[in-house]
Design an enzyme around this catalytic site. Structure first.
Site, PDB file in Angstrom:
ATOM      1  N   GLY A 111       0.804  -1.328   0.020  1.00  0.00           N
ATOM      2  CA  GLY A 111      -0.029  -0.047   0.092  1.00  0.00           C
ATOM      3  C   GLY A 111       0.944   1.402   0.026  1.00  0.00           C
ATOM      4  N   GLY A 178       5.547  -3.245   1.260  1.00  0.00           N
ATOM      5  CA  GLY A 178       5.252  -4.615   0.706  1.00  0.00           C
ATOM      6  C   GLY A 178       6.237  -5.101  -0.593  1.00  0.00           C
ATOM      7  N   GLY A 180       6.021  -6.841  -2.959  1.00  0.00           N
ATOM      8  CA  GLY A 180       5.279  -7.030  -4.536  1.00  0.00           C
ATOM      9  C   GLY A 180       5.583  -5.634  -5.033  1.00  0.00           C
ATOM     10  CE1 TYR A 473      13.146   3.205  -7.982  1.00  0.00           C
ATOM     11  CE2 TYR A 473      12.776   4.631  -5.851  1.00  0.00           C
ATOM     12  CZ  TYR A 473      12.933   3.086  -6.435  1.00  0.00           C
ATOM     13  OH  TYR A 473      13.011   2.059  -5.909  1.00  0.00           O
ATOM     14  CG  LEU A 474       7.785   2.612 -11.359  1.00  0.00           C
ATOM     15  CD1 LEU A 474       6.669   3.318 -12.323  1.00  0.00           C
ATOM     16  CD2 LEU A 474       7.902   1.065 -12.003  1.00  0.00           C
ATOM     17  CE1 TYR A 476      10.955   7.080  -2.766  1.00  0.00           C
ATOM     18  CE2 TYR A 476      12.694   8.354  -4.105  1.00  0.00           C
ATOM     19  CZ  TYR A 476      12.260   7.455  -2.882  1.00  0.00           C
ATOM     20  OH  TYR A 476      13.344   7.242  -1.876  1.00  0.00           O
TER      21      TYR A 476
END
Length: 540
Positions: A111, A178, A180, A473-474, A476
């Protein structure tokens, strides 16, 4: 988590859920009745837990993994159904049935998506929350681990430390994130100069593809395995990662030194840019700049620089390196603390919540303090001059602009090709900037005020950061870079943000997406688009 009839609904009880779900979606009752019957059909031996807004635990589950208060307002779109898989087949069922019946799904592991894209959508949707799938298996002999996608970084570190104090893993500093999403977007932390990103150390994975098949590295093929390690979650649902554990010494050393402008912070920031990317790979020094109250001029504000370090070695060796390479900081032995690697994980997680000398099981706490915040990012290729730094400080002081964190590169990050995985920001960058703004006031006006502050700072920094494209940056995630309605953007529209996150790797990601998910089922507001013809014509 309890499983009493008052708190959970099982898909085998189709009728009640069907009525609630179809009414809330406002669409064909037969379609959504079929959807729930499909889930029930795929869960005959072990029912799938599902929640609707009318079940008592719905809000608790939804809000438990939303750390950003921006997405806890009454106006934030909520999932019409939450699915909490207990086993891999439940994820398969969610994908198969959602695709078959045209239901949009979102998948959440921890999340911490900074724009909430794993649990917010502009169309009706269901959410698959992976928190029950968090098993971790450590293989000390082979220095590997299998980690399910719903595990947190804290749980991973705890599990490693319980098996071995000689092994660690290079990931982020927030224990409640997380894995993932963290691994899918790259994942960095204090070990990045020695071992690279979390995604650099992924050696296998299990994923549910658009057809509901469970694939591993061998069966998914090299293109898909390349794409999921840093390319985001546009390609399927990650079930678990196999990671390479890394050696860590018996003792590591940390220090934190703070200097204001009056104490020479500008000169230190200037020198840090020259030194930090060229230090031994074992030494990581992050520099963070905040607006604080001045101690010399009552009522005034100043800039405070905090130099925060992790060294993979003992105090004596660190002091020698610092005196040789960065004597201007004035580090002394009394500024340093030796500890184990797992204690450093606690330390960077935050002393107030994770005491260094406290029990390790605090890392199993998945609860994160809830705050309003917004993040942005940049990459810097050339040192910022003294005059330019002074201009940045003035801008920050104008209206208490956001915190700026300078994250050093070099070391292992410069040795890995930008094409090795989708994460491209490697050689040529001397540091990354994280812009982070927190606030306490509620309401749209307050949010817009703080959005404007961080956006002003971001615009001001334009001359000093990477260009053509300006990198980001993905992990962020920043929808200011562009977004689409429900992932329906074209190739050119998506390139507005795709080129910033992935540079030249964007084209290969589009190719992989087109090859494995030609109908663009796995999508969000900043996902990789599908161009069906690409999957047939291009080869990488």
């Amino acid at each position: 988590m309890g499983t009493s009839s008052s708190s959970i609904l099982i898909v085998s009880s189709v009728l009640i859920i069907f009525l609630m779900f179809s009414i809330s979606l406002g669409t064909s009752s037969s379609i959504h009745g079929d959807f729930l019957q499909c889930l029930s059909l795929h869960s005959q031996t072990n029912p799938i837990p599902i929640y609707t807004p009318n079940t008592s635990n719905y809000s608790t589950i939804l809000e438990s993994s939303i750390p950003n208060l921006r997405f806890l307002s009454t106006t934030t779109p909520k999932p019409h159904l939450i699915i909490t898989p207990l086993q891999e087949s439940h994820v398969q069922a969610a994908v198969i049935c959602s695709k078959k019946h045209g239901i949009q799904i979102k998948v959440r592991s921890g999340g911490h998506d900074t724009e909430g894209l794993s649990y917010v959508s502009d169309v009706p949707f269901v959410m698959v929350d992976m928190f029950n799938l968090r098993a971790i298996t450590i293989d000390v002999e082979h220095r590997t681990a299998w980690v399910q996608a719903g595990a947190t970084l804290g749980e991973v570190s705890y599990s490693i430390a319980k098996k071995s104090r000689k092994l660690g893993f290079p990931s982020g500093i927030c224990p409640t994130i997380g894995v993932g999403g963290h691994f899918s977007g790259g994942g960095f932390g204090p070990l990045l100069r020695k071992y690279g990103l979390a995604a650099d150390n992924v050696i296998d994975a299990r994923i549910v593809d658009v057809h509901g098949r469970i694939l591993d590295k061998e069966s998914m093929g090299k293109d898909l395995f390349w794409a999921i390690r840093g390319g985001g979650r546009s390609f399927g649902v990650i079930l678990s990662w196999k990671i390479r554990l890394v050696p860590v010494p018996h003792n590591v050393t940390i220090y934190k030194i703070k200097k204001t402008l009056e104490q020479g912070a500008t000169a230190l920031a200037l020198r840090w840019q020259e030194v930090a990317p060229k230090l031994p790979q074992e030494l990581y020094i992050r520099a963070t700049f905040d607006v604080v109250n001045s101690t010399t001029q009552k009522g005034d504000k100043t800039i405070q620089a905090t130099f925060h370090s992790l060294f993979l070695g003992d105090v004596e060796d660190l002091v020698i390196v610092m005196k040789e390479r960065f004597p201007e900081l004035g580090l002394e032995r009394k500024d340093c603390t030796e500890m184990s690697w797992i204690q450093s994980v606690l330390y960077f997680g935050g002393a107030s919540r994770f005491p260094v000398d406290g029990p390790l099981n605090v890392l199993l706490n998945r609860t994160e303090p809830k705050r309003f915040y917004k993040a942005k990012s940049d990459y810097v290729k050339e040192p910022i001059s003294q005059i330019e730094l002074e201009g940045i400080w003035r801008k920050m002081l104008e209206q208490e602009e956001p915190t700026l964190s300078f994250i050093p590169y070099g070391g292992r990050m410069s040795e890995i090709s930008e094409y090795e995985i989708p994460f491209p920001h490697r050689e040529g960058n001397i540091f990354k900037i994280l812009y982070l703004k927190y606030w306490d006031e509620e309401g749209v006006e307050a949010s817009e005020k703080h959005f404007n502050r961080i956006r002003r700072m971001y615009r001001y920094m334009t001359p000093y950061v990477s260009k053509f494209p300006r990198g980001a940056y993905l992990n962020y995630r920043d929808i200011d870079l562009g977004q689409s309605k429900n992932g329906t953007a074209t190739y050119l529209q998506s390139k507005a943000w795709g080129s910033k996150y992935f540079k030249n790797n964007y084209e290969r990601l589009v190719y992989v997406k087109s090859k494995v998910d030609s109908e663009n089922f796995f999508r969000d507001e900043q996902s990789i688009p599908s161009i069906a013809s690409w999957g047939k014509k291009l080869v990488f």
